[in-house]
Design an enzyme around this catalytic site. Structure first.
Site, PDB file in Angstrom:
ATOM      1  N   GLY A   5       0.870  -1.181   0.000  1.00  0.00           N
ATOM      2  CA  GLY A   5       0.000   0.000   0.000  1.00  0.00           C
ATOM      3  C   GLY A   5       0.902   1.224   0.000  1.00  0.00           C
ATOM      4  O   GLY A   5       2.137   1.096  -0.060  1.00  0.00           O
ATOM      5  N   SER A   6       0.309   2.384   0.152  1.00  0.00           N
ATOM      6  CA  SER A   6       1.107   3.614   0.055  1.00  0.00           C
ATOM      7  C   SER A   6       2.169   3.686   1.150  1.00  0.00           C
ATOM      8  O   SER A   6       3.262   4.197   0.929  1.00  0.00           O
ATOM      9  CB  SER A   6       0.184   4.837   0.094  1.00  0.00           C
ATOM     10  OG  SER A   6      -0.690   4.746   1.206  1.00  0.00           O
TER      11      SER A   6
ATOM     12  N   GLU B 112      -3.767 -10.610   2.773  1.00  0.00           N
ATOM     13  CA  GLU B 112      -2.670 -10.721   3.727  1.00  0.00           C
ATOM     14  C   GLU B 112      -2.669 -12.046   4.485  1.00  0.00           C
ATOM     15  O   GLU B 112      -1.613 -12.507   4.945  1.00  0.00           O
ATOM     16  CB  GLU B 112      -2.697  -9.551   4.712  1.00  0.00           C
ATOM     17  CG  GLU B 112      -2.328  -8.221   4.084  1.00  0.00           C
ATOM     18  CD  GLU B 112      -3.465  -7.541   3.345  1.00  0.00           C
ATOM     19  OE1 GLU B 112      -4.570  -8.131   3.258  1.00  0.00           O
ATOM     20  OE2 GLU B 112      -3.260  -6.417   2.854  1.00  0.00           O
TER      21      GLU B 112
ATOM     22  N   HIS C  32      -7.658 -31.210  22.143  1.00  0.00           N
ATOM     23  CA  HIS C  32      -8.707 -30.494  21.416  1.00  0.00           C
ATOM     24  C   HIS C  32     -10.057 -30.753  22.076  1.00  0.00           C
ATOM     25  O   HIS C  32     -10.629 -29.883  22.698  1.00  0.00           O
ATOM     26  CB  HIS C  32      -8.695 -30.917  19.939  1.00  0.00           C
ATOM     27  CG  HIS C  32      -9.588 -30.095  19.063  1.00  0.00           C
ATOM     28  ND1 HIS C  32      -9.671 -30.260  17.702  1.00  0.00           N
ATOM     29  CD2 HIS C  32     -10.451 -29.094  19.356  1.00  0.00           C
ATOM     30  CE1 HIS C  32     -10.534 -29.390  17.204  1.00  0.00           C
ATOM     31  NE2 HIS C  32     -11.019 -28.680  18.187  1.00  0.00           N
TER      32      HIS C  32
ATOM     33  N   GLY D 204      -4.925 -24.573  14.343  1.00  0.00           N
ATOM     34  CA  GLY D 204      -6.256 -25.024  13.935  1.00  0.00           C
ATOM     35  C   GLY D 204      -7.016 -23.990  13.125  1.00  0.00           C
ATOM     36  O   GLY D 204      -8.198 -24.170  12.838  1.00  0.00           O
TER      37      GLY D 204
END
Ligand code: TZD
Length: 533
Positions: free
Chosen positions: A25-26, A47, A282, A403
């Site tokens: 970006g700038s 991103e 988990h 995850g």
């Protein structure tokens, strides 16, 4: 005097950081001004994809990678995959462009006064240099901190007017050549104690984790298992494959629950955990931490792992060094190498879609070239995946460590960029594709040897399993009708087609070779539910 920008590129060159993953970006354009021809800029169109590409690249090379994101907005988009990188101890130097210094406090567009707080808590360290002239030294600190154990992402905020400032050569000349190393071997008394506990064990067992998946530790772990004649499990929810999956001593992946681990380790008096947290659970299935009469010792480079564990002794050290030391203390393995474990029998099914996931994974084991690298982000069928996996080399398998979906597709791009001589297969759920889909564009632009294999079960399969386990009824948002990954791929100019037979899948997998460009295939699979630990 040289500018901060010129000095920074010289340093990056000296550190081998000549591949930059970014989305500009700038705020970042002054850094990219006059981009040197010996550097390469890998553009990701989102991103999240940029971060995961860098993560895959760093994990596959074993070296840090540099990420350049756009202000707080770009950094924010990368957060999910930053969590994965932190959990996997990936050495990343993540940077974001900041507004001109004079405008940061004015509430200007693309200024973020709290920039260093944005990536918390998923970085080891975050900093904005106090002056332009500090940029080279701060990047040096970031590079070394990212690499030192426990490795992990660090963050530097870089104001856009810093790049054109001049910096005295005297201030920065030493940064390119100084070496910063960690020493991780055991002192003699700790080694003697650990070796004697292993020698005295009647039924020892090993549990190996991601820190073992490098060129040294991987082979040494095999030697240690053979010297002890001990069964080996991979630690729960593995982001890497730290042990050959056809080795006769390998017993599979430990279940990701308290009770499940304890049940699997029954009958062992000493368990040595190498390079893994104790443990990454988990599903909540309570029980004893360990079976009766079992003692556990873990070795990891991460003090956090050591301190956090709810049970067992822990040693903070380098796993590869400790393995070498232990091998020097134990009698060698019996001379005859053990015969490899038989492949798991593949299900006998008609060759028409939809296929059981196990049949697809059995086909992978039969058809893929030995040097392939696998990235997996298909979540409903991980136990079948591990049942059939045939991997015998280090740095061959990658999975989102925290995850978080959105890692797999772009990480495959970074893994392929790391070494186009090793082709890549990305196994992706039809849901997972959507979180990292921008990575397809980069794969096409760089003509990388990747096959994207999309398993289409028409929904969030893993969540269907959780619904059963948690006793939830009527939850919305689990079905994904109307997604055709082939047509999406075609929009990125990526060759793609629907697979209609396992014979056709075989042909595609065998063609996953170096020099072959990317392609995507979609395979219809049956919807299955599984037990979660
Ligand atoms: N969002 C993010 C970023 N990460 C997640 N892990 C989830 C949501 C929740 N989630 C899972 O943990 S698994 C899963 C979701 C949505 C289903 C993925 O569906 P899929 O694969 O089609 O990719 P399966 O094999 O059908 O589960």
């Amino acid at each position: 005097m040289p500018t901060v920008r010129e000095t920074t590129y010289d340093l990056l060159r000296a550190w081998g950081l000549t591949t930059i993953f970014g989305n500009p970006g700038s705020n970042e354009l002054p850094f990219l001004d006059g981009f040197p021809p010996d550097f390469r800029y890998v553009l990701g169109l989102h991103e999240g994809a940029v971060l995961a590409m860098a993560d895959g690249y760093a994990q596959a090379t074993g070296r840090p990678a540099l990420v350049n994101l756009h202000s707080a907005a770009g950094l924010g988009n990368a957060m999910g995959n930053l969590a994965n990188a932190r959990a996997c101890h990936t050495p990343l130097v993540v940077t974001a462009g900041q507004q001109t210094r004079a405008m940061i406090g004015l509430g200007s567009v693309l200024a973020e006064p709290a920039m260093t707080r944005v990536p918390e808590p998923h970085v080891k360290w975050a900093f904005e240099p106090a002056r332009a002239q500090d940029v080279p030294r701060v990047l040096s600190e970031a590079f070394h901190l990212a690499t030192l154990p426990p490795a992990g992402p660090v963050f530097v905020s870089l104001p856009l007017d810093d790049w054109a400032q001049e910096v005295s050569t005297d201030e920065v000349a030493h940064l390119a050549t100084r070496r910063v190393r960690a020493a991780g071997a055991l002192p003699p008394d700790v080694l003697a104690d650990l070796a004697s506990r292993l020698r005295g064990a009647r039924t020892p067992a090993l549990v190996v984790g991601p820190e073992v998946d490098d060129e040294c530790a991987f082979l040494r772990a095999v030697d240690l298992a053979e010297a002890l004649q001990a069964p080996v499990w991979t630690a729960p929810t593995p982001p890497r494959c730290p042990f050959p999956t056809r080795h006769p001593l390998w017993r599979g992946v430990l279940p990701a629950s308290i009770a499940g681990v304890s049940e699997q380790l029954a009958g062992h008096d000493v368990v040595l955990v190498l390079g893994a947290p104790v443990f990454r659970y988990h599903a909540y299935r309570p029980g004893p931490w360990l079976p009766e009469g079992c003692a556990l010792i873990s070795v990891s480079s991460d003090p956090g792992n050591a301190a956090r564990a709810a049970f067992g002794d822990a040693i903070v050290a380098d796993v590869a060094d400790v393995l070498a030391q232990l091998l020097g203390e134990l009698p060698p393995a019996p001379a005859a190498p053990p015969a490899p474990r038989e492949a798991t029998a593949s299900p006998d099914i008609p060759d028409t879609p939809p296929f059981p996931a196990a049949a697809v994974f059995a086909q992978l084991a039969r058809s893929l070239p030995a040097e392939v690298r696998l990235v997996n982000e298909s979540t409903a069928n991980t136990s079948q995946f591990w049942d059939h996996l045939d991997l015998s080399r280090p740095r061959s398998f990658f999975f989102p460590a925290a995850g978080g979906l959105g890692f797999g597709l772009p990480a495959a791009v970074g893994v392929a960029l790391a070494d186009p001589g090793r082709p890549v297969l990305a196994v992706l759920g039809d849901g997972a594709v959507q979180y990292g889909v921008a990575g397809l564009w980069t794969a096409v632009q760089w003509n990388l040897p990747i096959t994207f294999l999309v398993l289409r079960n028409g929904g969030y399969g893993a969540l269907r399993s959780f619904v059963n386990q948690l006793g939830v009824a009527g939850a919305p948002g689990l079905d994904l009708p109307g997604i055709d990954s082939v047509r999406i791929a075609e929009g990125y100019d990526l060759p793609a087609h629907h697979i209609t037979s396992l014979a056709e899948l075989d042909t595609v997998l065998r063609a996953t070779q170096p020099g072959h460009g990317p392609r995507l295939v979609e395979v219809p699979i049956t919807a299955e539910t599984r037990s979660l630990g």
